[in-house]
Design a protein around this motif. Structure first.
Motif, PDB file in Angstrom:
ATOM      1  N   THR A  60      35.715  57.778  53.430  1.00 61.63           N
ATOM      2  CA  THR A  60      35.510  57.189  54.705  1.00 61.63           C
ATOM      3  C   THR A  60      36.631  56.218  54.883  1.00 61.63           C
ATOM      4  O   THR A  60      37.056  56.075  56.208  1.00 61.63           O
ATOM      5  CB  THR A  60      33.982  56.243  54.684  1.00 61.63           C
ATOM      6  OG1 THR A  60      33.038  57.314  54.427  1.00 61.63           O
ATOM      7  CG2 THR A  60      33.836  55.391  55.752  1.00 61.63           C
ATOM      8  N   MET A  61      37.086  55.330  53.948  1.00 60.82           N
ATOM      9  CA  MET A  61      38.254  54.565  54.061  1.00 60.82           C
ATOM     10  C   MET A  61      39.465  55.312  54.333  1.00 60.82           C
ATOM     11  O   MET A  61      40.324  54.939  55.476  1.00 60.82           O
ATOM     12  CB  MET A  61      38.281  53.731  52.710  1.00 60.82           C
ATOM     13  CG  MET A  61      37.532  52.684  52.582  1.00 60.82           C
ATOM     14  SD  MET A  61      37.674  51.567  51.175  1.00 60.82           S
ATOM     15  CE  MET A  61      37.385  52.830  49.895  1.00 60.82           C
ATOM     16  N   SER A  91      38.115  48.486  61.810  1.00 60.06           N
ATOM     17  CA  SER A  91      37.112  47.607  61.643  1.00 60.06           C
ATOM     18  C   SER A  91      35.842  48.211  60.472  1.00 60.06           C
ATOM     19  O   SER A  91      35.663  47.910  59.688  1.00 60.06           O
ATOM     20  CB  SER A  91      36.511  46.959  62.878  1.00 60.06           C
ATOM     21  OG  SER A  91      35.765  48.099  63.451  1.00 60.06           O
ATOM     22  N   GLY A  92      35.854  49.783  61.003  1.00 60.90           N
ATOM     23  CA  GLY A  92      35.124  50.428  60.209  1.00 60.90           C
ATOM     24  C   GLY A  92      35.638  50.600  58.821  1.00 60.90           C
ATOM     25  O   GLY A  92      34.816  50.620  57.687  1.00 60.90           O
ATOM     26  N   GLY A  93      36.922  50.518  58.656  1.00 68.19           N
ATOM     27  CA  GLY A  93      37.362  50.923  57.305  1.00 68.19           C
ATOM     28  C   GLY A  93      37.279  49.628  56.505  1.00 68.19           C
ATOM     29  O   GLY A  93      36.945  49.603  55.344  1.00 68.19           O
ATOM     30  N   PHE A  94      37.396  48.233  57.062  1.00 70.83           N
ATOM     31  CA  PHE A  94      36.993  47.158  56.729  1.00 70.83           C
ATOM     32  C   PHE A  94      35.686  47.200  56.025  1.00 70.83           C
ATOM     33  O   PHE A  94      35.449  46.449  54.931  1.00 70.83           O
ATOM     34  CB  PHE A  94      37.432  45.988  57.568  1.00 70.83           C
ATOM     35  CG  PHE A  94      38.348  44.766  56.948  1.00 70.83           C
ATOM     36  CD1 PHE A  94      38.158  44.488  55.751  1.00 70.83           C
ATOM     37  CD2 PHE A  94      39.023  44.234  57.921  1.00 70.83           C
ATOM     38  CE1 PHE A  94      38.954  43.582  55.255  1.00 70.83           C
ATOM     39  CE2 PHE A  94      39.755  43.063  57.614  1.00 70.83           C
ATOM     40  CZ  PHE A  94      39.766  42.966  56.259  1.00 70.83           C
ATOM     41  N   ALA A 121      45.421  55.202  53.379  1.00 70.36           N
ATOM     42  CA  ALA A 121      44.747  56.489  53.380  1.00 70.36           C
ATOM     43  C   ALA A 121      45.015  57.184  51.909  1.00 70.36           C
ATOM     44  O   ALA A 121      44.142  57.649  51.352  1.00 70.36           O
ATOM     45  CB  ALA A 121      45.094  57.271  54.427  1.00 70.36           C
ATOM     46  N   LEU A 122      46.131  57.196  51.625  1.00 64.05           N
ATOM     47  CA  LEU A 122      46.688  57.731  50.193  1.00 64.05           C
ATOM     48  C   LEU A 122      46.062  57.065  49.129  1.00 64.05           C
ATOM     49  O   LEU A 122      45.447  57.672  48.255  1.00 64.05           O
ATOM     50  CB  LEU A 122      48.164  58.224  50.082  1.00 64.05           C
ATOM     51  CG  LEU A 122      48.866  59.086  50.758  1.00 64.05           C
ATOM     52  CD1 LEU A 122      50.156  59.041  50.654  1.00 64.05           C
ATOM     53  CD2 LEU A 122      48.396  60.406  50.433  1.00 64.05           C
ATOM     54  N   ALA A 123      46.133  55.737  49.301  1.00 62.49           N
ATOM     55  CA  ALA A 123      45.451  54.869  48.035  1.00 62.49           C
ATOM     56  C   ALA A 123      44.187  54.981  48.181  1.00 62.49           C
ATOM     57  O   ALA A 123      43.561  55.060  47.077  1.00 62.49           O
ATOM     58  CB  ALA A 123      45.944  53.513  48.394  1.00 62.49           C
TER      59      ALA A 123
END
Length: 541
Positions: free
Chosen positions: A401-402, A437-440, A501-503
């Motif tokens: 998701t992140m 904001s969704g990633g947060f 995204a890779l992290a």
């Protein structure tokens, strides 16, 4: 392996279940053994032979014959009236977004009223982030050492006091110091997520944490609406005072908040933890698990070194970069939105910046009704972000998701290279804001889940502190670098999110469907080992 499995060891039967599964044991009146009844799960038992003193396999958690842990109780009691009340109260603390949103309203007003130069206006925003950055880890340490409720109450009351006091600031230097102290208090408010997460059953945890994030979005919307009403009549001082209203409500209701039962168990306060769990069971109308509550006392809580043990080192470093990238990109987009809207598109922004340079730095413009409308529309994009994250986080997992959120933001940033019209520009900015904001929000779900109770608050606090570093740096990219090259600016944000995204993909632990770990002295996902000669209350490594 499915259902419950008896393990024959030293002529006694001990039954185990998988970590995170919920079951309720009932005493068998004939044999005295406990059988687990789980609807829809095969209950035939398969014997597994273990040598004397051998550890329980990692797939299994605590024994259910005569003991239970806080995780078991929370799963057995389930989600109910208690959690609904907790959602509202912790949500009020989370509505401190009003104290952040007010920065974009207060800055232009003081710029005009006090005739401040541009650098002093910018400093008003920066000092809040400096306060948050310097205090986030401290509040996490306090919450791990002295309790989640204690840390949260002190930070909220601190923010409330200095927030109201800001409304009486006579001169610039006073308001600068007071807003810095407000930022110092805001750094501890994310601990509401720590307290909240520790009372949630596994299946409801992600959805509920995301739903209290809605209070952040509601806080920003309410702040804009409040400014529309208050600013033309009462002025900015009353806006500062009235913006503390949600925190004032929290201060009045926080006496109801219990201390985290997980924290009490880890600090050796078994009776208090048991009383809290019984209170939750009573409010939810659910029975308590049978047996004795296991206490795994750990004195060295809230130590920074625990975030860098071999098992958590990579998780901590990757999470710090993810949180940094989230705040760096989120606040960068907020700053870029104003510039791009005023210029019309990316291609026109360079000529506009040259015109702005020619103006006196003391030239001021009060916010208009159209400006407030634009602010309102941009904040509303947070709601779709919550809904999208809510829909995918339990389907594809926290890590993916992140990663997806960062990738969509990066793609939208690259599309801004095109000389699109205002309508397409608005759509791209809206999508980018929704996903970042969704990633947060996904990071707020993952971080409390991945760290054990002993360092959970510190882990979240340190990540929040790294986010504030990103927020401090981003104005130099979104405003200073933008004057030189808009394309380079967009490339920096896009590249940063690609790396984030890779992290996210490289995080070693996926917390979807896992229980919360209690002690940092045990391996992740294994709450207890074979008891052999140890007593139930002992902490084993």
């Amino acid at each position: 392996l499915e259902g419950s499995i008896p393990v024959f060891c030293a002529s006694r039967v001990v039954k185990f279940r998988r970590t995170g599964e919920s079951s309720r044991s009932e005493e068998d009146g004939i044999s005295g053994e406990h059988e687990v009844q789980i609807e829809g799960v095969r209950t035939e038992l398969e014997p597994v032979e273990l040598e004397d003193g051998a550890a329980v396999p990692k797939e299994f958690a605590n024994p259910t014959d005569d003991t239970f842990m806080v995780e078991d109780a929370v799963e057995a009691i389930g989600f109910g009236k208690f959690q609904w009340k907790l959602s509202v109260i912790t949500g009020l603390a989370w509505a401190n977004a009003m104290e952040m949103m007010i920065l974009s309203i207060l800055a232009p007003q003081l710029h005009c009223e006090w005739r401040l130069p541009s650098w002093q206006v910018a400093l008003l925003t920066s000092v809040v982030f400096v306060g948050m950055m310097s205090s986030s880890t401290l509040w996490g340490n306090i919450s791990d050492q002295y309790g989640r409720k204690t840390g949260l109450k002190i930070s909220v009351l601190w923010t409330l006091y200095y927030g109201i006091l800001s409304g009486f600031a006579p001169i610039y230097s006073w308001i600068l110091v007071l807003r810095g102290l407000v930022g110092f208090g805001i750094g501890g408010v994310p601990q509401s997520v720590t307290l909240y997460a520790e009372f949630l059953p596994m299946k409801a945890r992600a959805k509920c944490i995301l739903l209290i994030e809605v209070f952040w979005a509601l806080g920003t919307v309410f702040e804009v609406l409040l400014a529309v009403v208050v600013m033309p009549t009462l002025g900015w001082r009353w806006l500062l005072i009235l913006s503390a209203l949600p925190l004032l409500l929290f201060a009045g209701l926080c006496f109801w908040l219990p201390e985290s039962a997980r924290y009490d168990v880890l600090s050796g306060n078994q009776e208090k933890a048991l009383a809290t769990l019984k209170r939750i069971a009573t409010e939810n109308g659910a029975p308590m698990p049978l047996g004795k509550l296991v206490v795994s006392r750990q004195e060295d809580r809230g130590k920074m070194r625990d975030l860098f043990t071999p098992h958590f080192r990579w998780t901590t470093l990757l999470l710090w970069f993810i949180w940094f990238s989230n705040a760096f990109s989120y606040y960068g987009l907020v700053l870029l939105t104003t510039e791009l809207f005023q210029a019309g598109d990316v291609c026109s922004i360079s000529s506009r910046r040259q015109e702005v340079k020619a103006k006196c730095s003391l030239t001021c413009e009060y916010l208009t009704e159209e400006d407030y409308t634009d602010l309102l529309w941009t904040t509303l994009s947070e709601f779709p972000g919550v809904l999208v994250t809510l829909w995918i986080i339990d389907r594809i997992g926290r890590k993916k998701t992140m990663a997806l959120s960062f990738l969509v933001f990066s793609f939208c940033s690259l599309l801004l290279f095109l000389c699109v019209g205002r309508n397409v520009l608005t759509v791209l900015l809206f999508i980018a804001r929704a996903f970042i904001s969704g990633g947060f929000q996904a990071a707020y779900v993952y971080t409390p889940e991945v760290y054990p109770t002993a360092t959970r608050a510190l882990g979240l606090g340190s990540c929040s502190g790294m986010a504030r570093v990103g927020a401090l740096i981003t104005p130099f990219i979104a405003q200073v670098m933008l004057e030189s090259s808009v394309y380079l600016t967009l490339l920096v944000y896009s590249g940063c999110c690609l790396l984030a995204a890779l992290a996210s993909c490289f995080l070693p632990i996926e917390t979807k469907g896992r229980g919360l770990q209690e002690s940092s002295h045990k391996e992740w996902g294994q709450e207890m080992v074979g008891r052999g000669s140890h007593s139930p209350g002992e902490s084993q490594e």
